[in-house]
Design a protein around this motif. Structure first.
Motif, PDB file in Angstrom:
ATOM      1  N   VAL A  97       0.868  -1.180   0.000  1.00 10.82           N
ATOM      2  CA  VAL A  97       0.000   0.000   0.000  1.00 10.82           C
ATOM      3  C   VAL A  97       0.905   1.230   0.000  1.00 10.82           C
ATOM      4  O   VAL A  97       1.578   1.534   0.990  1.00 10.82           O
ATOM      5  CB  VAL A  97      -0.942   0.014   1.224  1.00 10.82           C
ATOM      6  N   ASN A  98       0.951   1.910  -1.128  1.00 13.21           N
ATOM      7  CA  ASN A  98       1.766   3.122  -1.253  1.00 13.21           C
ATOM      8  C   ASN A  98       0.933   4.305  -0.790  1.00 13.21           C
ATOM      9  O   ASN A  98       0.173   4.898  -1.565  1.00 13.21           O
ATOM     10  CB  ASN A  98       2.185   3.315  -2.719  1.00 13.21           C
ATOM     11  N   ASN A  99       1.093   4.635   0.486  1.00  9.75           N
ATOM     12  CA  ASN A  99       0.228   5.644   1.100  1.00  9.75           C
ATOM     13  C   ASN A  99       0.955   6.948   1.423  1.00  9.75           C
ATOM     14  O   ASN A  99       0.323   8.004   1.461  1.00  9.75           O
ATOM     15  CB  ASN A  99      -0.389   5.034   2.374  1.00  9.75           C
ATOM     16  N   ALA A 100       2.270   6.897   1.645  1.00  8.36           N
ATOM     17  CA  ALA A 100       2.989   8.109   2.067  1.00  8.36           C
ATOM     18  C   ALA A 100       2.761   9.229   1.054  1.00  8.36           C
ATOM     19  O   ALA A 100       2.809   9.001  -0.156  1.00  8.36           O
ATOM     20  CB  ALA A 100       4.479   7.812   2.198  1.00  8.36           C
ATOM     21  N   GLY A 101       2.517  10.418   1.555  1.00  5.72           N
ATOM     22  CA  GLY A 101       2.288  11.535   0.638  1.00  5.72           C
ATOM     23  C   GLY A 101       2.380  12.854   1.369  1.00  5.72           C
ATOM     24  O   GLY A 101       2.360  12.911   2.604  1.00  5.72           O
ATOM     25  N   ILE A 102       2.492  13.929   0.577  1.00  7.32           N
ATOM     26  CA  ILE A 102       2.635  15.270   1.152  1.00  7.32           C
ATOM     27  C   ILE A 102       1.873  16.259   0.281  1.00  7.32           C
ATOM     28  O   ILE A 102       1.725  16.041  -0.932  1.00  7.32           O
ATOM     29  CB  ILE A 102       4.142  15.655   1.232  1.00  7.32           C
ATOM     30  N   CYS A 103       1.401  17.338   0.934  1.00 10.84           N
ATOM     31  CA  CYS A 103       0.670  18.375   0.187  1.00 10.84           C
ATOM     32  C   CYS A 103       1.021  19.742   0.766  1.00 10.84           C
ATOM     33  O   CYS A 103       1.048  19.897   1.990  1.00 10.84           O
ATOM     34  CB  CYS A 103      -0.833  18.132   0.331  1.00 10.84           C
ATOM     35  N   TYR A 104       1.321  20.708  -0.103  1.00 15.30           N
ATOM     36  CA  TYR A 104       1.485  22.094   0.341  1.00 15.30           C
ATOM     37  C   TYR A 104       0.365  22.923  -0.274  1.00 15.30           C
ATOM     38  O   TYR A 104       0.066  22.743  -1.465  1.00 15.30           O
ATOM     39  CB  TYR A 104       2.819  22.680  -0.159  1.00 15.30           C
ATOM     40  N   HIS A 105      -0.196  23.811   0.533  1.00 14.72           N
ATOM     41  CA  HIS A 105      -1.178  24.750   0.002  1.00 14.72           C
ATOM     42  C   HIS A 105      -0.438  25.992  -0.473  1.00 14.72           C
ATOM     43  O   HIS A 105      -0.013  26.810   0.338  1.00 14.72           O
ATOM     44  CB  HIS A 105      -2.192  25.148   1.085  1.00 14.72           C
ATOM     45  N   GLU A 106      -0.270  26.149  -1.784  1.00 13.62           N
ATOM     46  CA  GLU A 106       0.476  27.290  -2.323  1.00 13.62           C
ATOM     47  C   GLU A 106      -0.021  27.595  -3.726  1.00 13.62           C
ATOM     48  O   GLU A 106      -0.063  26.695  -4.574  1.00 13.62           O
ATOM     49  CB  GLU A 106       1.978  26.946  -2.440  1.00 13.62           C
ATOM     50  N   PRO A 107      -0.350  28.862  -3.991  1.00 15.61           N
ATOM     51  CA  PRO A 107      -0.703  29.204  -5.366  1.00 15.61           C
ATOM     52  C   PRO A 107       0.497  29.026  -6.303  1.00 15.61           C
ATOM     53  O   PRO A 107       1.648  29.128  -5.869  1.00 15.61           O
ATOM     54  CB  PRO A 107      -1.131  30.669  -5.287  1.00 15.61           C
ATOM     55  N   ALA A 108       0.222  28.779  -7.562  1.00 17.10           N
ATOM     56  CA  ALA A 108       1.259  28.355  -8.514  1.00 17.10           C
ATOM     57  C   ALA A 108       2.498  29.251  -8.500  1.00 17.10           C
ATOM     58  O   ALA A 108       3.624  28.752  -8.492  1.00 17.10           O
ATOM     59  CB  ALA A 108       0.662  28.279  -9.917  1.00 17.10           C
ATOM     60  N   LEU A 109       2.292  30.570  -8.485  1.00 22.54           N
ATOM     61  CA  LEU A 109       3.463  31.451  -8.621  1.00 22.54           C
ATOM     62  C   LEU A 109       4.323  31.467  -7.359  1.00 22.54           C
ATOM     63  O   LEU A 109       5.449  31.953  -7.384  1.00 22.54           O
ATOM     64  CB  LEU A 109       3.028  32.864  -8.993  1.00 22.54           C
ATOM     65  N   ASP A 110       3.804  30.936  -6.259  1.00 20.37           N
ATOM     66  CA  ASP A 110       4.584  30.889  -5.015  1.00 20.37           C
ATOM     67  C   ASP A 110       5.333  29.565  -4.838  1.00 20.37           C
ATOM     68  O   ASP A 110       6.059  29.387  -3.857  1.00 20.37           O
ATOM     69  CB  ASP A 110       3.660  31.052  -3.791  1.00 20.37           C
ATOM     70  N   VAL A 111       5.119  28.618  -5.723  1.00 21.59           N
ATOM     71  CA  VAL A 111       5.733  27.293  -5.530  1.00 21.59           C
ATOM     72  C   VAL A 111       7.212  27.337  -5.940  1.00 21.59           C
ATOM     73  O   VAL A 111       7.531  27.473  -7.124  1.00 21.59           O
ATOM     74  CB  VAL A 111       4.989  26.202  -6.348  1.00 21.59           C
ATOM     75  N   ALA A 112       8.078  27.236  -4.948  1.00 17.41           N
ATOM     76  CA  ALA A 112       9.525  27.230  -5.226  1.00 17.41           C
ATOM     77  C   ALA A 112       9.900  25.906  -5.889  1.00 17.41           C
ATOM     78  O   ALA A 112       9.257  24.884  -5.627  1.00 17.41           O
ATOM     79  CB  ALA A 112      10.287  27.404  -3.927  1.00 17.41           C
ATOM     80  N   PRO A 113      10.950  25.928  -6.714  1.00 18.08           N
ATOM     81  CA  PRO A 113      11.349  24.681  -7.390  1.00 18.08           C
ATOM     82  C   PRO A 113      11.527  23.509  -6.428  1.00 18.08           C
ATOM     83  O   PRO A 113      11.079  22.387  -6.714  1.00 18.08           O
ATOM     84  CB  PRO A 113      12.677  25.058  -8.053  1.00 18.08           C
ATOM     85  N   ALA A 114      12.124  23.784  -5.275  1.00 14.57           N
ATOM     86  CA  ALA A 114      12.388  22.671  -4.340  1.00 14.57           C
ATOM     87  C   ALA A 114      11.088  22.103  -3.773  1.00 14.57           C
ATOM     88  O   ALA A 114      11.009  20.902  -3.475  1.00 14.57           O
ATOM     89  CB  ALA A 114      13.287  23.144  -3.196  1.00 14.57           C
ATOM     90  N   ARG A 115      10.074  22.947  -3.618  1.00 11.15           N
ATOM     91  CA  ARG A 115       8.797  22.470  -3.063  1.00 11.15           C
ATOM     92  C   ARG A 115       8.060  21.614  -4.095  1.00 11.15           C
ATOM     93  O   ARG A 115       7.467  20.595  -3.747  1.00 11.15           O
ATOM     94  CB  ARG A 115       7.919  23.661  -2.667  1.00 11.15           C
ATOM     95  N   PHE A 116       8.117  22.047  -5.355  1.00 11.96           N
ATOM     96  CA  PHE A 116       7.495  21.236  -6.411  1.00 11.96           C
ATOM     97  C   PHE A 116       8.172  19.859  -6.447  1.00 11.96           C
ATOM     98  O   PHE A 116       7.510  18.815  -6.501  1.00 11.96           O
ATOM     99  CB  PHE A 116       7.624  21.941  -7.769  1.00 11.96           C
ATOM    100  N   ALA A 117       9.519  19.907  -6.376  1.00 10.10           N
ATOM    101  CA  ALA A 117      10.287  18.649  -6.429  1.00 10.10           C
ATOM    102  C   ALA A 117       9.958  17.761  -5.236  1.00 10.10           C
ATOM    103  O   ALA A 117       9.819  16.537  -5.389  1.00 10.10           O
ATOM    104  CB  ALA A 117      11.782  18.963  -6.468  1.00 10.10           C
ATOM    105  N   ASP A 118       9.801  18.354  -4.054  1.00 14.35           N
ATOM    106  CA  ASP A 118       9.452  17.571  -2.844  1.00 14.35           C
ATOM    107  C   ASP A 118       8.187  16.750  -3.065  1.00 14.35           C
ATOM    108  O   ASP A 118       8.120  15.572  -2.722  1.00 14.35           O
ATOM    109  CB  ASP A 118       9.082  18.531  -1.694  1.00 14.35           C
TER     110      ASP A 118
END
Ligand code: NDP
Length: 259
Positions: A97-118
């Protein structure tokens, strides 16, 4: 006892006795609830997550409830960590069961490259590593069931919070599920997903007033799910009860995506 009309016993086809089930992110939230459901169905449960202390504490809870459980410390974003984890389990894995996951609440223009990659690293690449490495073992044995935890966010755009990376990652999970299901069906390996709506966990602060109007009032059932409500569906997809089901993305959202 099997029924002469159907050729099977309905309770037996949900029974996971003798099977080993690995649950990534099994030490809290939805993953923890899925461990209890799989344990109740008779599986030996292996929690695979990074925080060894939380892993041990949920193993203790599972054992206290009479289930057979253990944990491995595993970072799903790390290919080598999967290899080491699988070696440490030292038993064939019947259910992943592949359950691990993460979510950030951020509008598109605020998403830093490292956060998208995370988000992509954990929700897509980590899940892919698990499918590939455990899938190889399942293909060799000619059997196995993988259940990926997607989200209704792979189908709709949530509001009021923007979470573009997460939404894209979950759409990827759904289509990766279908791709692997098609490829591995001839080898006896089934790959399905669940797509939950809002579930009360650390990731989804459903009680916060700014979310109530969109997350709860707008939902047909006007409520979120409790983590335990997802367990039976995962037992179904893991077990022989769903023996002819593969590539399915089962929506468990109390009707949220109907509107
Ligand atoms: P939580 O934030 O409560 O739990 C996340 C879990 O993932 C933790 O056990 C954490 O353990 C583990 N984890 C995080 N990073 C890693 C890593 N690198 N390697 C291994 N494990 C990791 O999340 P939820 O229970 O809410 O969500 C579980 C799944 O359900 C996610 O995939 C989420 O996207 C999905 N989902 C959630 C919904 C909701 O409303 N809550 C709705 C729809 C889908 P540790 O830190 O110890 O590694």
């Amino acid at each position: 006892m099997s029924d002469t009309a159907t050729g099977f016993d309905i309770r037996e086809v949900f029974d996971l006795s003798g099977q080993t089930a690995v649950v990534t992110g099994g030490n809290q939230g939805i993953g923890r609830a899925l461990c209890f459901a799989l344990g109740q169905a008779g599986a030996t449960v292996v929690i695979a997550a990074r925080n060894a202390e939380r892993n041990a504490s949920v193993v203790a809870e599972l054992e206290a409830a009479g289930h057979v459980a253990r944990a491995i410390t595993l970072d799903v974003t790390d290919y080598q960590s999967w290899q080491d984890g699988i070696a440490a389990i030292d038993a064939p894995i019947d259910i992943l069961v592949n359950n691990a996951g993460i979510c950030y609440h951020e509008p598109a223009l605020d998403v830093a490259p490292a956060r998208f990659a995370d988000v992509m690293d954990l929700n897509v690449t980590g899940l892919w590593y698990g499918c590939q490495q455990v899938g190889a073992q399942m293909i060799d044995r000619g059997k196995g069931s993988i259940v990926n935890v997607g989200s209704m966010s792979g189908m709709i755009v949530n509001r009021p919070q923007m979470q573009p990376a997460y939404n894209a990652s979950k759409a990827a999970v759904h289509h990766l599920t279908r791709s692997l299901a098609a490829e591995w069906a001839p080898y006896g390996v089934r790959v399905n997903a669940i797509a939950p709506g809002y579930v009360r966990t650390e990731m989804s602060p459903i009680d916060r007033p700014e979310f109530k109007r969109y997350w709860l009032d707008d939902a047909p059932m006007q409520r979120a799910a409790e983590p335990a409500e997802l367990g039976p569906a995962v037992v179904y997809l893991s077990s022989r009860a769903s023996g002819f089901v593969t590539g399915e993305v089962l929506t468990l959202d109390g009707g949220y995506t109907l509107f």
